[in-house]
Design an enzyme around this catalytic site. Structure first.
Site, short mmCIF file in Angstrom:
data_model
loop_
_atom_site.label_atom_id
_atom_site.label_comp_id
_atom_site.label_asym_id
_atom_site.label_seq_id
_atom_site.Cartn_x
_atom_site.Cartn_y
_atom_site.Cartn_z
N GLU A 167 -2.83 -6.49 6.96
CA GLU A 167 -4.23 -6.39 7.34
C GLU A 167 -5.21 -6.04 6.18
O GLU A 167 -4.76 -5.36 5.10
CB GLU A 167 -4.36 -5.44 8.47
CG GLU A 167 -3.56 -4.30 8.67
CD GLU A 167 -3.99 -3.26 7.37
OE1 GLU A 167 -5.15 -3.25 7.18
OE2 GLU A 167 -3.31 -2.91 6.77
N GLU A 311 -2.16 -3.82 3.87
CA GLU A 311 -1.99 -5.23 3.28
C GLU A 311 -0.78 -5.91 3.52
O GLU A 311 -0.59 -7.20 3.18
CB GLU A 311 -2.12 -5.24 1.59
CG GLU A 311 -3.41 -4.83 1.23
CD GLU A 311 -3.61 -4.89 -0.42
OE1 GLU A 311 -2.68 -5.53 -1.03
OE2 GLU A 311 -4.65 -4.30 -0.93
#
Length: 344
Positions: A167, A311
């Site tokens: 994310e 991430e």
């Protein structure tokens, strides 16, 4: 919405196959438990990890402009550009480990236009500020869940067997802290960390703002997960929840990253508790709220490297261990096939 997720079942002969490899029983530790899980997810003695994908969901949070992060909100779209140009940590680790990366715009406050490598699933240009009102409407929340599920169903049709979750969204550790507080019952102060690197004053401000948000929402301790998600979640978190539910429903293996990704899983697990059978918890985040999440889900992560980047980096770094577990199950000789004497 309804997701039909059954607990994984024992596979006859799978544990015996693991135990018969040319090694002392249990000597590969967590890899043996991981091999058993992979075989049970796929209901196979010879599982495959075909066409793995790492999905990075990006979205903005209205509360970010109030100062819950050390970075300005614009960094969200700037980092998406970095992902698309291949320059972020997750790009490096995904390339290194043979993971195909896909970036999903779930609700970034920026117009990217049509871009190679970017999936436009935007619900809106960021959520509203949960300091003043619910972050999203029930319709927006449900649309995010449905779009996340649709992305995964399409990948499953293409033969994907493994999905890693990552994310990006300035302010999303704050949203994850509120979700964790509400869904695990952990005191809010124990769920709030430094996120992108807040100093002591910034951390105190973040804690005060999130306490204000919790008072504003005044949710009951037993509030349902979808209500909590609408109050405090981000579009990237909601879309991940839908994607996770669809992935488990299709019998895929889920690689769960750190604090924000696990907040999406907390929602999904409330809706379908059996989803955890399909999840590999890749690492233990340095964010304090991740410990509460792992306890609530009875999860033991593979790695503990002090990561707090997000991430999907923890998922990418754990991927070689997942491959190793499947590889020894499929390729390692047994005592019988190698002509090696087993225990007397």
């Amino acid at each position: 919405m309804h997701f039909s997720i059954e607990p994984t079942a024992a596979v006859p002969g799978l544990q015996a196959r693991i135990d018969s490899k040319t090694k002392p029983p249990g000597s590969l530790g967590q890899l043996e438990r991981l091999a058993l899980q992979i075989g049970q997810v796929q209901q196979s003695l010879t599982p495959s990890l075909d066409h793995p994908r790492l999905l990075v969901f990006a979205g903005d949070h209205g509360a970010a402009r109030a100062g819950v992060s050390a970075y300005p909100q614009e960094v969200t779209w700037q980092m998406v550009e970095n992902f698309l140009s291949g320059g972020a940590a997750i790009n490096v680790f995904a390339r290194l480990n043979g993971l195909e990366l896909q970036v999903i715009d779930a609700g970034v406050a920026h117009d990217f236009g049509a871009r190679q490598g970017l999936v436009d699933a935007k619900i809106a240009f960021g959520t509203r500020s949960y300091l003043e009102q619910a972050a999203m409407s029930s319709a927006e929340r449900d649309a995010a869940l449905v779009r996340g599920a649709a992305i995964v169903h399409a990948l499953a049709e293409q033969g994907c067997r493994v999905i890693g979750f990552g994310e990006m969204g300035i302010g999303n550790t704050a949203a994850a802290a509120l979700l964790t507080h509400c869904l695990t019952g952990t005191p809010l102060v124990d769920c709030v960390g430094r996120g992108t690197g807040l100093d002591d004053a910034g951390l105190a401000r973040k804690q005060a703002l999130l306490a204000q948000a919790a008072r504003r929402a005044a949710l009951a301790p037993d509030a349902d997960a979808l209500s909590v998600l609408a109050e405090f979640g981000g579009f990237e978190i909601a879309m991940m929840s839908g994607a996770m539910l669809a992935a488990a429903e299709r019998g895929l293996l889920l690689l769960i990253d750190g604090f924000i990704v696990t907040s999406a899983l907390l929602v999904a697990a409330r809706l379908a508790p059996a989803i955890c059978d399909y999840c590999v918890f890749c690492h233990r985040s340095a964010e304090p709220g991740h410990l509460a999440q792992l306890r609530a889900l009875n999860a033991e992560p593979l790695l503990d490297l002090g990561l707090r980047l997000g991430e999907g980096t923890g998922a990418a770094l754990a991927w070689p261990l997942v491959r190793a577990a499947a590889a020894f199950l499929n390729e390692m000789a047994s005592f019988e096939s190698a002509g090696v004497s087993s225990q007397s």
